[in-house]
Write an enzyme that holds these catalytic residues in place. Structure first.
Site, short mmCIF file in Angstrom:
data_model
loop_
_atom_site.label_atom_id
_atom_site.label_comp_id
_atom_site.label_asym_id
_atom_site.label_seq_id
_atom_site.Cartn_x
_atom_site.Cartn_y
_atom_site.Cartn_z
N ARG A 249 0.78 -1.09 0.10
CA ARG A 249 -0.17 0.14 0.08
C ARG A 249 1.01 1.07 -0.03
O ARG A 249 1.97 1.18 1.04
CB ARG A 249 -0.93 0.24 0.95
CG ARG A 249 -2.05 -0.77 1.26
CD ARG A 249 -3.01 -0.55 0.20
NE ARG A 249 -4.22 -1.45 0.29
CZ ARG A 249 -4.40 -2.63 -0.63
NH1 ARG A 249 -3.42 -2.73 -1.28
NH2 ARG A 249 -5.52 -3.21 -0.49
N GLU A 278 -3.86 6.85 -5.04
CA GLU A 278 -4.16 6.33 -6.42
C GLU A 278 -5.42 6.96 -6.82
O GLU A 278 -6.54 7.16 -6.41
CB GLU A 278 -4.19 4.94 -6.11
CG GLU A 278 -2.90 4.51 -5.85
CD GLU A 278 -2.78 2.86 -5.55
OE1 GLU A 278 -3.83 2.12 -5.75
OE2 GLU A 278 -1.77 2.09 -5.05
N HIS A 296 -1.13 -0.18 -9.92
CA HIS A 296 -1.60 -1.16 -9.04
C HIS A 296 -2.19 -2.57 -9.71
O HIS A 296 -3.33 -2.72 -9.66
CB HIS A 296 -2.66 -0.44 -8.21
CG HIS A 296 -3.11 -1.06 -6.74
ND1 HIS A 296 -3.41 -0.70 -5.71
CD2 HIS A 296 -3.19 -2.62 -6.50
CE1 HIS A 296 -3.55 -1.24 -4.88
NE2 HIS A 296 -3.60 -2.68 -5.36
C1 8YV Z 1 -6.81 -5.01 -5.20
C2 8YV Z 1 -5.00 -5.54 -3.91
O1 8YV Z 1 -7.33 -5.04 -4.11
O2 8YV Z 1 -5.93 -7.30 -2.87
C3 8YV Z 1 -5.38 -6.20 -2.72
O3 8YV Z 1 -5.40 -5.73 -1.51
O4 8YV Z 1 -4.54 -4.50 -3.43
C4 8YV Z 1 -5.44 -5.81 -5.09
O5 8YV Z 1 -5.51 -7.08 -5.49
C5 8YV Z 1 -7.49 -5.48 -6.61
O6 8YV Z 1 -7.16 -4.49 -7.50
C6 8YV Z 1 -9.10 -5.08 -6.28
O7 8YV Z 1 -9.39 -3.46 -6.18
#
Ligand code: 8YV
Length: 331
Positions: A249, A278, A296
């Site tokens: 993150r 983001e 991402h």
């Molecule tokens: C996003 C991610 O969630 O699983 C996570 O925590 O950061 C990614 O896999 C996915 O882009 C759904 O928004």
């Protein structure tokens, strides 16, 4: 409908919490949004301007929310949904959901662990290779005609044998370590607590780890507990020969401090799949050739996103059937 009292996060919910409507909170994978609309007749949370009217009309009927780490369900929304029983996440991260507020209300929470571990770890290794060997920069170099005009591009840094530090040796961090062991890298890690029997070297502080490695990889969960865990002191400990990779993150890293150091040479380079705000990426970062920037996409493969979708629906179905979850979040 009656509101259930506080229970364990995986506890069985009362029947009254499973007979209501499903609410989609935020955008999701298009096929998942279609399924929620078509098979579950799910409601969609509108923008803030229309939210009061929507909640006055539907709030009491909603018993399950489906969301992702991108949006989440905050304490205010939990309060506005008096019969909410479950928050089901598409994705492993749930830092945008107030799990404490959910637990206090007996609302169970799920995520999609394991199914995305390999893809995120693969991408972390890709970012390590790209940052050190300047794959993206060299691709731009060829396309811009610089090979012809200027000759060979500058030499880069070898990956094999480097000292790697992992912040957050959980499922994804461990899968990254496994892969980089194949590159004969030594592995150290920093977690809140040392892992008994881990083959890797523990550092009790993030700065201590950063000072002992060439590549620092962030694989820790987001949220208030890890905000700016990688701060200017940690980045200075990593130093001008050091590389930072973040697949977790953006909030875990002090992004302003990172950009300053990449720009003035106090850090060698970075590979970033996640950012503080983001999809906005600082203008200054866009101009830096020593940073690899991805939108991402850690879990973004056809196979993994399909598995995440299936597990999200499995959690929702299980909650609707018996009030439990397949992969509940535990704290
Ligand atoms: C996003 C991610 O969630 O699983 C996570 O925590 O950061 C990614 O896999 C996915 O882009 C759904 O928004």
């Amino acid at each position: 409908m009656a509101t259930v009292g506080a229970t364990e996060s995986s506890a069985v919910q009362s029947d009254s919490n499973r007979t209501g409507r499903v609410l989609r909170v935020g955008p999701l994978k298009p096929s998942l949004m279609d399924t929620l609309a078509g098979d579950y007749d799910a409601l969609v949370l509108p923008d803030v301007a229309e939210r009061d009217e929507f909640l006055a009309r539907h709030g009491e009927s909603i018993t399950a929310a489906v969301t992702s780490g991108r949006t989440g369900v905050d304490a205010t929304l939990i309060e506005q949904l008096p019969n909410l029983g479950a928050i089901v996440h598409f994705g492993v991260g749930y830092d945008t959901t107030d799990v404490d507020a959910a637990s206090a209300r007996g609302v169970v929470v799920s995520n999609t662990p394991d199914v995305l571990t390999d893809c995120v770890a693969d991408l972390a290794v890709g970012l390590v290779i790209d940052a050190l060997r300047q794959v993206s920069f060299n691709d731009r170099y060829v396309r811009a005609g610089r090979w012809v005009a200027e000759g060979n591009s500058p030499l880069t840094s070898q990956v094999t044998g480097k000292r790697v530090g992992i912040i957050g040796l959980g499922r994804i961090g461990s899968a990254i370590a496994d892969r980089l062991t194949g590159f004969r890298c030594s592995i150290g890690y920093h977690n809140r607590n040392e892992i008994a029997d881990s083959p890797y070297t523990y550092s009790p502080t993030a700065a201590g780890l950063a000072g002992s490695v060439d590549i620092l990889i962030v694989a820790a969960s987001g949220g208030s507990g890890t905000k700016h865990l990688v701060d200017s002191d940690v980045l200075d400990a990593l130093g001008p020969q050091g590389y930072l990779v973040n697949v977790a993150r953006g909030s875990v890293v002090d992004q302003d401090a990172l950009v300053e150091r990449l720009a003035d040479g106090r850090l060698a380079g970075a590979g970033l799949d996640v950012f503080a705000d983001e999809p906005d990426v600082p203008e200054k970062l866009l101009g830096l050739d020593n940073a690899v920037l991805l939108p991402h996409v850690g879990s973004g493969t056809v196979e993994t996103r399909a598995a995440m979708e299936a597990l999200t629906l499995q959690n929702l179905d299980q909650f609707l059937a018996d009030g439990t979850l397949t992969t509940p979040v535990t704290r």
